[in-house]
Every structure is written in structure tokens, then in C-alpha cells.
Design an enzyme around this catalytic site. Structure first.
Site, mmCIF file in Angstrom:
data_model
loop_
_atom_site.group_PDB
_atom_site.id
_atom_site.type_symbol
_atom_site.label_atom_id
_atom_site.label_comp_id
_atom_site.label_asym_id
_atom_site.label_seq_id
_atom_site.Cartn_x
_atom_site.Cartn_y
_atom_site.Cartn_z
ATOM 1 N N LEU A 18 52.947 -79.643 -29.316
ATOM 2 C CA LEU A 18 52.337 -78.334 -29.087
ATOM 3 C C LEU A 18 53.012 -77.241 -29.903
ATOM 4 C CD1 LEU A 18 51.950 -78.556 -25.202
ATOM 5 C CD2 LEU A 18 50.134 -78.786 -26.915
ATOM 6 N N GLY A 19 54.319 -77.400 -30.143
ATOM 7 C CA GLY A 19 55.042 -76.379 -30.888
ATOM 8 C C GLY A 19 56.497 -76.748 -31.045
ATOM 9 N N GLU A 20 57.189 -75.927 -31.831
ATOM 10 C CA GLU A 20 58.613 -76.138 -32.062
ATOM 11 C C GLU A 20 59.340 -74.824 -31.886
ATOM 12 O OE1 GLU A 20 59.582 -78.317 -35.599
ATOM 13 O OE2 GLU A 20 57.740 -79.496 -35.455
ATOM 14 N N GLY A 21 60.580 -74.928 -31.398
ATOM 15 C CA GLY A 21 61.393 -73.745 -31.202
ATOM 16 C C GLY A 21 62.763 -73.942 -31.803
ATOM 17 N N ALA A 22 63.664 -73.032 -31.498
ATOM 18 C CA ALA A 22 65.010 -73.062 -32.059
ATOM 19 C C ALA A 22 65.776 -74.322 -31.662
ATOM 20 C CB ALA A 22 65.783 -71.824 -31.624
ATOM 21 N N GLY A 24 64.308 -77.239 -30.131
ATOM 22 C CA GLY A 24 63.571 -78.486 -29.994
ATOM 23 C C GLY A 24 62.085 -78.288 -30.120
ATOM 24 N N VAL A 26 58.004 -78.969 -28.198
ATOM 25 C CA VAL A 26 57.249 -79.088 -26.958
ATOM 26 C C VAL A 26 56.094 -80.035 -27.210
ATOM 27 C CG1 VAL A 26 55.928 -77.855 -25.190
ATOM 28 C CG2 VAL A 26 57.884 -76.739 -26.277
ATOM 29 N N LYS A 41 59.291 -79.945 -22.884
ATOM 30 C CA LYS A 41 60.193 -79.375 -23.880
ATOM 31 C C LYS A 41 61.335 -80.373 -24.069
ATOM 32 C CE LYS A 41 62.624 -75.001 -24.657
ATOM 33 N NZ LYS A 41 62.866 -73.682 -24.047
ATOM 34 N N ASP A 133 62.737 -61.922 -24.753
ATOM 35 C CA ASP A 133 62.090 -62.502 -25.940
ATOM 36 C C ASP A 133 60.566 -62.516 -25.765
ATOM 37 O OD1 ASP A 133 62.081 -63.608 -28.501
ATOM 38 O OD2 ASP A 133 62.239 -65.673 -27.757
#
Length: 170
Positions: A18-22, A24, A26, A41, A133
Site C-alpha cells: 500500500l505504501g512505504e515510509g521512513a 518500512g 505497509v 505495517k 506529522d
């Protein structure tokens, strides 16, 4: 979507990222019997050594929150160097994707999102929590267009037991 979903645990299949963050990424998990969907996550502590404390703080804070405009936390699982956080799945995606470049969105739509966002922020502040955030990428929508604040990785407590502290860097 993937043609061959990967089984994560019994009856739960990883469908897509679904997405990526700082810290890891999701992934979408779907139960093969009930079709229930959850977001997972994944934080690789080997890759992100400083993430362990952040993940613990995020989970502790998120467990305190029950509000219709905040993504629900279902639980956490740890395996060796990976932490899996199970969250409510927001099928409508990010608010960011609803904003047309150089155009924006209709006033009526923006008002609806803003009212819901302010209800969630008011709830957080009543609980003594600052998200720190909030941005269109961290505001998700469910299948009915209901706003859901997500990503509590930078959140912190500014008021506890009647005592308030000034927020600085952490």
C-alpha cells in the site's frame, strides 16, 4: 493486485504493498475465508536500528486512541528483527490523491474533510497527544470517504495527569 497472494499466516494473504515510509512498508492483508482486510505495517529493525523505540512509543500511544477519524490499531506481532503492526485498512487511500494539482478540490469536499480532521485533532489534544506529522499523505479515507488520521510514528504526549510540557524536538 498480485495474481498469487502470498500467505502471511494461516488464512491471511498479502495482496499488495500500500505504501512505504521512513521505517518500512505497509501491506494489505486479506483473510481468505472472511475477506476482512487489514493494513500491516512492517518495520525491519535490522535495517532501521533506531526504529525500535519509535515503534514502541507509536504502539503505546495508538492503543489509547478510539475515534471514528483515527485509524484503529488491532495489534502487534514481533518476530526476530521484524515488527508487524496491524491497522484498520482505509480502502479510499490517501487524501493526497484526492487533491488535483494546481486545482485542489471542491469547497464542499474540503469542508467535509476539514471538519472530520479537526474532530480527530481535538480528540488527540484532549488526550494530551500531539500527532506532529499531519499531512495529506497521513490522512486516509475509508471506502465511504471518512477521514482517518494515520501514522503515529512522530506522535508524543504533551499533557499527562494534568501536567503539560513544552514540545521541542522529541
Amino acid at each position: 493486485m498480485m495474481d498469487n497472494p502470498k500467505e502471511f499466516v494461516e488464512d491471511w494473504n498479502i495482496i499488495q504493498t500500500l505504501g512505504e515510509g521512513a521505517y518500512g512498508e505497509v501491506k494489505l492483508l486479506v483473510h481468505s475465508v472472511t475477506s476482512q482486510a487489514v493494513a500491516m505495517k512492517i518495520v525491519d529493525l535490522k535495517k532501521h536500528r533506531d526504529a525500535a523505540d519509535c515503534v514502541k512509543r507509536e504502539e503505546r500511544l495508538h492503543r489509547l486512541l478510539v475515534h471514528p477519524n483515527i485509524i484503529r490499531l488491532f495489534g502487534k506481532r514481533e518476530e526476530s528483527d521484524k515488527v508487524y503492526i496491524f491497522l484498520e485498512y482505509a480502502a479510499g487511500g490517501e487524501l493526497f490523491n484526492k487533491i488535483e494539482p494546481d486545482i485542489g478540490m471542491s469547497c464542499k469536499e474540503a469542508q467535509s474533510y476539514m471538519i472530520q480532521l479537526m474532530a480527530a485533532v481535538d480528540y488527540l489534544h484532549l488526550k494530551g497527544i500531539a500527532h506532529r506529522d499531519i499531512k495529506p499523505e497521513n490522512i486516509l479515507l475509508d471506502e465511504n470517504g471518512v477521514v482517518k488520521i494515520s501514522d503515529f510514528g512522530m506522535a508524543t504526549v504533551f499533557r499527562l495527569r494534568g501536567k503539560q510540557r513544552k514540545l521541542e524536538k522529541k
